[in-house]
Design a protein around this motif. Structure first.
Motif, PDB file in Angstrom:
ATOM      1  N   SER A  16      -6.328  25.556  -9.233  1.00 46.16           N
ATOM      2  CA  SER A  16      -5.354  24.503  -8.960  1.00 46.16           C
ATOM      3  C   SER A  16      -5.189  24.305  -7.458  1.00 46.16           C
ATOM      4  O   SER A  16      -5.472  25.230  -6.670  1.00 46.16           O
ATOM      5  CB  SER A  16      -4.010  24.863  -9.569  1.00 46.16           C
ATOM      6  OG  SER A  16      -4.114  24.992 -10.971  1.00 46.16           O
ATOM      7  N   PRO A  17      -4.732  23.124  -7.059  1.00 42.13           N
ATOM      8  CA  PRO A  17      -4.457  22.905  -5.626  1.00 42.13           C
ATOM      9  C   PRO A  17      -3.507  23.963  -5.090  1.00 42.13           C
ATOM     10  O   PRO A  17      -2.559  24.376  -5.771  1.00 42.13           O
ATOM     11  CB  PRO A  17      -3.817  21.515  -5.608  1.00 42.13           C
ATOM     12  CG  PRO A  17      -4.352  20.840  -6.818  1.00 42.13           C
ATOM     13  CD  PRO A  17      -4.492  21.910  -7.854  1.00 42.13           C
ATOM     14  N   GLY A  18      -3.778  24.417  -3.874  1.00 39.10           N
ATOM     15  CA  GLY A  18      -2.951  25.440  -3.256  1.00 39.10           C
ATOM     16  C   GLY A  18      -3.415  26.857  -3.521  1.00 39.10           C
ATOM     17  O   GLY A  18      -3.005  27.782  -2.813  1.00 39.10           O
ATOM     18  N   GLU A  19      -4.243  27.040  -4.531  1.00 35.17           N
ATOM     19  CA  GLU A  19      -4.754  28.381  -4.837  1.00 35.17           C
ATOM     20  C   GLU A  19      -5.864  28.766  -3.862  1.00 35.17           C
ATOM     21  O   GLU A  19      -6.451  27.930  -3.173  1.00 35.17           O
ATOM     22  CB  GLU A  19      -5.247  28.462  -6.273  1.00 35.17           C
ATOM     23  CG  GLU A  19      -4.130  28.432  -7.303  1.00 35.17           C
ATOM     24  CD  GLU A  19      -4.610  28.834  -8.699  1.00 35.17           C
ATOM     25  OE1 GLU A  19      -5.491  28.151  -9.250  1.00 35.17           O
ATOM     26  OE2 GLU A  19      -4.077  29.851  -9.237  1.00 35.17           O
ATOM     27  N   ARG A  20      -6.161  30.041  -3.881  1.00 30.51           N
ATOM     28  CA  ARG A  20      -7.194  30.603  -3.006  1.00 30.51           C
ATOM     29  C   ARG A  20      -8.496  30.729  -3.787  1.00 30.51           C
ATOM     30  O   ARG A  20      -8.493  31.240  -4.911  1.00 30.51           O
ATOM     31  CB  ARG A  20      -6.731  31.970  -2.526  1.00 30.51           C
ATOM     32  CG  ARG A  20      -7.696  32.773  -1.661  1.00 30.51           C
ATOM     33  CD  ARG A  20      -7.083  34.130  -1.422  1.00 30.51           C
ATOM     34  NE  ARG A  20      -7.899  35.061  -0.676  1.00 30.51           N
ATOM     35  CZ  ARG A  20      -7.738  35.310   0.615  1.00 30.51           C
ATOM     36  NH1 ARG A  20      -6.807  34.675   1.312  1.00 30.51           N
ATOM     37  NH2 ARG A  20      -8.510  36.196   1.236  1.00 30.51           N
ATOM     38  N   ALA A  21      -9.580  30.257  -3.171  1.00 28.22           N
ATOM     39  CA  ALA A  21     -10.900  30.368  -3.797  1.00 28.22           C
ATOM     40  C   ALA A  21     -11.731  31.388  -3.042  1.00 28.22           C
ATOM     41  O   ALA A  21     -11.795  31.362  -1.800  1.00 28.22           O
ATOM     42  CB  ALA A  21     -11.608  29.015  -3.784  1.00 28.22           C
ATOM     43  N   THR A  22     -12.374  32.268  -3.786  1.00 31.18           N
ATOM     44  CA  THR A  22     -13.247  33.281  -3.195  1.00 31.18           C
ATOM     45  C   THR A  22     -14.638  33.144  -3.801  1.00 31.18           C
ATOM     46  O   THR A  22     -14.820  33.326  -5.016  1.00 31.18           O
ATOM     47  CB  THR A  22     -12.704  34.699  -3.452  1.00 31.18           C
ATOM     48  OG1 THR A  22     -11.382  34.799  -2.921  1.00 31.18           O
ATOM     49  CG2 THR A  22     -13.597  35.735  -2.778  1.00 31.18           C
ATOM     50  N   LEU A  23     -15.609  32.803  -2.965  1.00 25.76           N
ATOM     51  CA  LEU A  23     -16.985  32.590  -3.405  1.00 25.76           C
ATOM     52  C   LEU A  23     -17.856  33.689  -2.818  1.00 25.76           C
ATOM     53  O   LEU A  23     -17.711  34.040  -1.645  1.00 25.76           O
ATOM     54  CB  LEU A  23     -17.499  31.225  -2.937  1.00 25.76           C
ATOM     55  CG  LEU A  23     -16.970  29.964  -3.622  1.00 25.76           C
ATOM     56  CD1 LEU A  23     -15.500  29.734  -3.356  1.00 25.76           C
ATOM     57  CD2 LEU A  23     -17.788  28.757  -3.178  1.00 25.76           C
ATOM     58  N   SER A  24     -18.780  34.182  -3.621  1.00 24.95           N
ATOM     59  CA  SER A  24     -19.629  35.289  -3.201  1.00 24.95           C
ATOM     60  C   SER A  24     -21.080  34.872  -3.093  1.00 24.95           C
ATOM     61  O   SER A  24     -21.573  34.051  -3.878  1.00 24.95           O
ATOM     62  CB  SER A  24     -19.497  36.439  -4.205  1.00 24.95           C
ATOM     63  OG  SER A  24     -20.446  37.442  -3.945  1.00 24.95           O
ATOM     64  N   CYS A  25     -21.785  35.462  -2.139  1.00 25.99           N
ATOM     65  CA  CYS A  25     -23.221  35.271  -1.965  1.00 25.99           C
ATOM     66  C   CYS A  25     -23.815  36.638  -1.661  1.00 25.99           C
ATOM     67  O   CYS A  25     -23.420  37.284  -0.676  1.00 25.99           O
ATOM     68  CB  CYS A  25     -23.500  34.290  -0.837  1.00 25.99           C
ATOM     69  SG  CYS A  25     -25.260  34.028  -0.478  1.00 25.99           S
ATOM     70  N   ARG A  26     -24.723  37.077  -2.509  1.00 30.84           N
ATOM     71  CA  ARG A  26     -25.348  38.387  -2.332  1.00 30.84           C
ATOM     72  C   ARG A  26     -26.846  38.214  -2.106  1.00 30.84           C
ATOM     73  O   ARG A  26     -27.511  37.503  -2.864  1.00 30.84           O
ATOM     74  CB  ARG A  26     -25.091  39.259  -3.552  1.00 30.84           C
ATOM     75  CG  ARG A  26     -25.760  40.626  -3.501  1.00 30.84           C
ATOM     76  CD  ARG A  26     -25.139  41.572  -4.514  1.00 30.84           C
ATOM     77  NE  ARG A  26     -23.791  41.960  -4.104  1.00 30.84           N
ATOM     78  CZ  ARG A  26     -22.992  42.724  -4.853  1.00 30.84           C
ATOM     79  NH1 ARG A  26     -23.385  43.161  -6.034  1.00 30.84           N
ATOM     80  NH2 ARG A  26     -21.799  43.051  -4.418  1.00 30.84           N
ATOM     81  N   ALA A  27     -27.364  38.877  -1.066  1.00 32.40           N
ATOM     82  CA  ALA A  27     -28.780  38.778  -0.723  1.00 32.40           C
ATOM     83  C   ALA A  27     -29.558  39.968  -1.279  1.00 32.40           C
ATOM     84  O   ALA A  27     -29.029  41.077  -1.358  1.00 32.40           O
ATOM     85  CB  ALA A  27     -28.942  38.719   0.792  1.00 32.40           C
ATOM     86  N   SER A  28     -30.807  39.719  -1.635  1.00 35.54           N
ATOM     87  CA  SER A  28     -31.653  40.761  -2.212  1.00 35.54           C
ATOM     88  C   SER A  28     -32.085  41.800  -1.168  1.00 35.54           C
ATOM     89  O   SER A  28     -32.545  42.886  -1.541  1.00 35.54           O
ATOM     90  CB  SER A  28     -32.887  40.142  -2.870  1.00 35.54           C
ATOM     91  OG  SER A  28     -33.632  39.399  -1.917  1.00 35.54           O
ATOM     92  N   GLN A  29     -31.944  41.471   0.097  1.00 34.58           N
ATOM     93  CA  GLN A  29     -32.152  42.411   1.195  1.00 34.58           C
ATOM     94  C   GLN A  29     -31.325  41.930   2.375  1.00 34.58           C
ATOM     95  O   GLN A  29     -30.848  40.790   2.372  1.00 34.58           O
ATOM     96  CB  GLN A  29     -33.630  42.545   1.570  1.00 34.58           C
ATOM     97  CG  GLN A  29     -34.264  41.274   2.113  1.00 34.58           C
ATOM     98  CD  GLN A  29     -35.755  41.404   2.288  1.00 34.58           C
ATOM     99  OE1 GLN A  29     -36.511  41.363   1.324  1.00 34.58           O
ATOM    100  NE2 GLN A  29     -36.189  41.564   3.531  1.00 34.58           N
ATOM    101  N   SER A  30     -31.163  42.778   3.358  1.00 33.92           N
ATOM    102  CA  SER A  30     -30.286  42.436   4.474  1.00 33.92           C
ATOM    103  C   SER A  30     -30.746  41.170   5.195  1.00 33.92           C
ATOM    104  O   SER A  30     -31.928  40.996   5.490  1.00 33.92           O
ATOM    105  CB  SER A  30     -30.219  43.584   5.476  1.00 33.92           C
ATOM    106  OG  SER A  30     -29.431  43.207   6.588  1.00 33.92           O
ATOM    107  N   VAL A  31     -29.774  40.301   5.466  1.00 36.26           N
ATOM    108  CA  VAL A  31     -30.019  39.111   6.286  1.00 36.26           C
ATOM    109  C   VAL A  31     -29.202  39.173   7.571  1.00 36.26           C
ATOM    110  O   VAL A  31     -29.013  38.166   8.244  1.00 36.26           O
ATOM    111  CB  VAL A  31     -29.708  37.804   5.507  1.00 36.26           C
ATOM    112  CG1 VAL A  31     -30.607  37.685   4.282  1.00 36.26           C
ATOM    113  CG2 VAL A  31     -28.238  37.722   5.114  1.00 36.26           C
ATOM    114  N   SER A  32     -28.733  40.387   7.896  1.00 32.01           N
ATOM    115  CA  SER A  32     -27.877  40.569   9.065  1.00 32.01           C
ATOM    116  C   SER A  32     -26.673  39.620   8.951  1.00 32.01           C
ATOM    117  O   SER A  32     -25.999  39.603   7.923  1.00 32.01           O
ATOM    118  CB  SER A  32     -28.677  40.339  10.343  1.00 32.01           C
ATOM    119  OG  SER A  32     -27.902  40.641  11.483  1.00 32.01           O
ATOM    120  N   SER A  33     -26.436  38.808   9.962  1.00 30.08           N
ATOM    121  CA  SER A  33     -25.351  37.814   9.871  1.00 30.08           C
ATOM    122  C   SER A  33     -25.891  36.400   9.787  1.00 30.08           C
ATOM    123  O   SER A  33     -25.161  35.433  10.005  1.00 30.08           O
ATOM    124  CB  SER A  33     -24.434  37.936  11.089  1.00 30.08           C
ATOM    125  OG  SER A  33     -23.769  39.169  11.092  1.00 30.08           O
TER     126      SER A  33
END
Lengths: 119, 107
Positions: B14-31
């Motif tokens: 809903s509007p006003g709520e906090r959204a948390t999206l995740s992205c996981r890499a198969s190996q390190s991508v540093s930053s």
């Protein structure tokens, strides 16, 4: 104002060829790496190819290597993608994108051009 | 090739709520990870680059964090115009790769 305007998309038969263009304006074109990114209908984004500012370095996705060629004419501020041996799986909207740092922080994108591969 | 896995596939809030999206890499991508927002019929828009840097003109409600293999995009207080698909992109290794996307729906 930065603008990227793609052209050259259209309907092509399997095995055919097409050349996409991306006309750039509003920035020093030769100073920035550029990429092509595509999106099949209803699907996610797929990076296709990248080219350095001076045209000396190129990179390709495995799915297009040997069939597509990226190039640029810095005197015309234009990026190209020559696509040969087109397949049904190449059907997508093709975007050109400008990288403001490194190779892939894409701060500007074109509106896209649709490539349809069908007999 | 580095595979980026995004979760969840769809987020309905809903509007006003906090959204948390995740992205996981198969190996390190540093930053070397960016987040893009794409609305229907539009080109993607850069939100966050190099894991945590907000792009020019992006509202402060968008923030990114992480390094190595795990990254998060947070939208602190959802607005109706945040309805879109969000993609992560790594530039650590060739070929560049995108995640499959997270669709954010606003109730």
């Amino acid at each position: 104002e930065v603008q990227l305007l793609e052209s050259g998309g259209g309907l092509v038969q399997p095995g055919g060829s097409l050349r996409l263009s991306c006309a750039a304006s509003g920035f020093t074109f030769s100073s920035y790496a550029m990429s092509w990114v595509r999106q099949a209908p209803g699907k996610g984004l797929e990076w296709v190819s990248a080219l350095s500012g001076n045209g000396g370095n190129t990179y390709y996705a495995d799915s297009v290597k040997g069939r597509f060629t990226i190039s640029r004419d810095n005197s015309k501020n234009t990026l190209y993608l020559q696509m040969n041996s087109l397949r049904a799986g190449d059907m997508a909207v093709y975007y050109c994108a400008k990288a403001f740092s490194g190779w892939a922080n894409f701060d500007y994108w074109g509106q896209g051009t649709l490539v349809t591969v069908s007999s | 090739e580095i595979v980026l896995t995004q979760s969840p596939a769809t987020l309905s809030l809903s509007p006003g709520e906090r959204a948390t999206l995740s992205c996981r890499a198969s190996q390190s991508v540093s930053s070397y990870l960016a987040w893009y927002q794409q609305k229907p019929g539009q080109a993607p828009r850069l939100l966050i680059y190099d894991a945590s840097n907000r792009a020019t003109g992006i509202p402060v409600r968008f923030s990114g964090s992480g390094s190595g293999t795990d990254f998060i995009l947070i939208i602190s207080s959802l607005e109706p115009e945040d309805s879109a698909v969000y993609y992560c992109l790594q530039r650590s290794n060739w070929p560049l790769t995108f995640g499959g996307g997270t669709k954010v729906e606003i109730k």
